[in-house]
Design a protein around this motif. Structure first.
Motif, mmCIF file in Angstrom:
data_model
loop_
_atom_site.group_PDB
_atom_site.id
_atom_site.type_symbol
_atom_site.label_atom_id
_atom_site.label_comp_id
_atom_site.label_asym_id
_atom_site.label_seq_id
_atom_site.Cartn_x
_atom_site.Cartn_y
_atom_site.Cartn_z
ATOM 1 N N ILE A 1 30.649 -43.686 -14.559
ATOM 2 C CA ILE A 1 29.335 -43.453 -15.563
ATOM 3 C C ILE A 1 28.641 -42.196 -15.836
ATOM 4 C CG2 ILE A 1 26.909 -44.465 -16.020
ATOM 5 C CD1 ILE A 1 27.880 -46.947 -14.306
ATOM 6 N N SER B 1 29.233 -40.285 -19.706
ATOM 7 C CA SER B 1 27.698 -40.583 -20.348
ATOM 8 C C SER B 1 27.299 -39.319 -21.302
ATOM 9 C CB SER B 1 26.645 -40.817 -19.382
ATOM 10 O OG SER B 1 26.688 -41.852 -18.698
ATOM 11 N N SER B 2 26.731 -39.549 -22.499
ATOM 12 C CA SER B 2 26.272 -38.559 -23.351
ATOM 13 C C SER B 2 25.176 -37.692 -22.787
ATOM 14 C CB SER B 2 25.860 -39.115 -24.695
ATOM 15 O OG SER B 2 24.910 -39.643 -24.642
ATOM 16 N N TYR C 1 18.670 -41.567 -18.245
ATOM 17 C CA TYR C 1 18.663 -41.779 -16.635
ATOM 18 C C TYR C 1 17.753 -40.735 -15.927
ATOM 19 C CZ TYR C 1 23.521 -43.446 -18.016
ATOM 20 O OH TYR C 1 24.387 -43.950 -18.707
ATOM 21 N N VAL D 1 27.887 -47.466 -21.518
ATOM 22 C CA VAL D 1 28.710 -46.589 -20.928
ATOM 23 C C VAL D 1 29.916 -47.647 -20.191
ATOM 24 C CG1 VAL D 1 29.088 -44.894 -19.315
ATOM 25 C CG2 VAL D 1 26.913 -44.902 -20.610
ATOM 26 N N THR E 1 35.606 -45.265 -19.674
ATOM 27 C CA THR E 1 34.822 -45.451 -18.282
ATOM 28 C C THR E 1 35.691 -46.611 -17.486
ATOM 29 O OG1 THR E 1 32.962 -45.126 -19.446
ATOM 30 C CG2 THR E 1 32.837 -46.303 -17.289
ATOM 31 N N ARG F 1 21.658 -34.719 -14.043
ATOM 32 C CA ARG F 1 23.022 -35.285 -13.353
ATOM 33 C C ARG F 1 22.648 -36.039 -12.050
ATOM 34 N NH1 ARG F 1 27.095 -35.991 -16.761
ATOM 35 N NH2 ARG F 1 27.288 -34.886 -18.782
ATOM 36 N N THR G 1 21.719 -49.068 -21.300
ATOM 37 C CA THR G 1 22.675 -47.923 -21.504
ATOM 38 C C THR G 1 23.727 -47.792 -20.220
ATOM 39 O OG1 THR G 1 20.562 -46.501 -21.904
ATOM 40 C CG2 THR G 1 22.333 -45.275 -21.340
ATOM 41 N N VAL G 2 23.424 -48.221 -19.036
ATOM 42 C CA VAL G 2 24.381 -48.429 -17.950
ATOM 43 C C VAL G 2 25.537 -49.481 -18.628
ATOM 44 C CG1 VAL G 2 25.110 -48.948 -15.608
ATOM 45 C CG2 VAL G 2 22.999 -47.642 -16.179
ATOM 46 N N GLU H 1 22.184 -40.015 -23.087
ATOM 47 C CA GLU H 1 22.170 -41.302 -21.942
ATOM 48 C C GLU H 1 21.809 -40.340 -20.480
ATOM 49 O OE1 GLU H 1 25.749 -43.781 -24.083
ATOM 50 O OE2 GLU H 1 26.443 -41.914 -22.804
ATOM 51 N N VAL H 2 22.287 -39.367 -20.151
ATOM 52 C CA VAL H 2 21.773 -38.670 -18.978
ATOM 53 C C VAL H 2 20.305 -38.327 -18.979
ATOM 54 C CG1 VAL H 2 22.021 -36.644 -17.640
ATOM 55 C CG2 VAL H 2 23.980 -37.509 -18.512
#
Length: 109
Positions: A58, A62-63, A70, A89, A95, A28, A85-86, A66-67
């Motif tokens: 965000i 995020s799942s 990133y 979200v 969000t 994260r 992806t961003v 998704e994290v």
């Protein structure tokens, strides 16, 4: 013997939770940098003063997958997948609610 085995299993599971939490926190943290960069470079419509609230919302919405995306982008760089992806979200109602709440509570809007 069963009691010792049960205690060892409980300790192992506790350690696993701690390790998972540490990994999640590290991912994260890396993700925040990537999202900030993505917003600043690929979403010029986001005012600079709102980048931090946007980033936090965000991340919060995020799942785990998704994290992970990133975190991958933190290593190889932001690409079209990161941007998509961003964007995905950002499109979620949760969000949008988060963004509105944080912007209003911080007096940024």
């Amino acid at each position: 013997m069963r009691l010792v085995l049960a205690a060892l299993v409980a300790l192992s599971l506790g350690a696993c939770v701690e390790v998972q939490t540490a990994v999640d926190n590290t991912a994260r943290t890396a993700a925040k940098g990537v999202i900030t960069e993505t917003l600043a470079t690929r979403f010029p419509q986001v005012p600079k003063k709102l980048i931090t609230p946007f980033t936090d919302c965000i991340i919060d919405n995020s799942s785990a997958l998704e994290v992970r995306e990133y975190a991958r982008a933190a290593v190889i760089g932001v690409d079209d997948t990161t941007v998509a992806t961003v964007r995905g979200v950002l499109a979620r109602p949760e969000t949008a609610q988060c963004l509105q709440s944080r912007a209003l509570s911080s007096g940024l809007v």
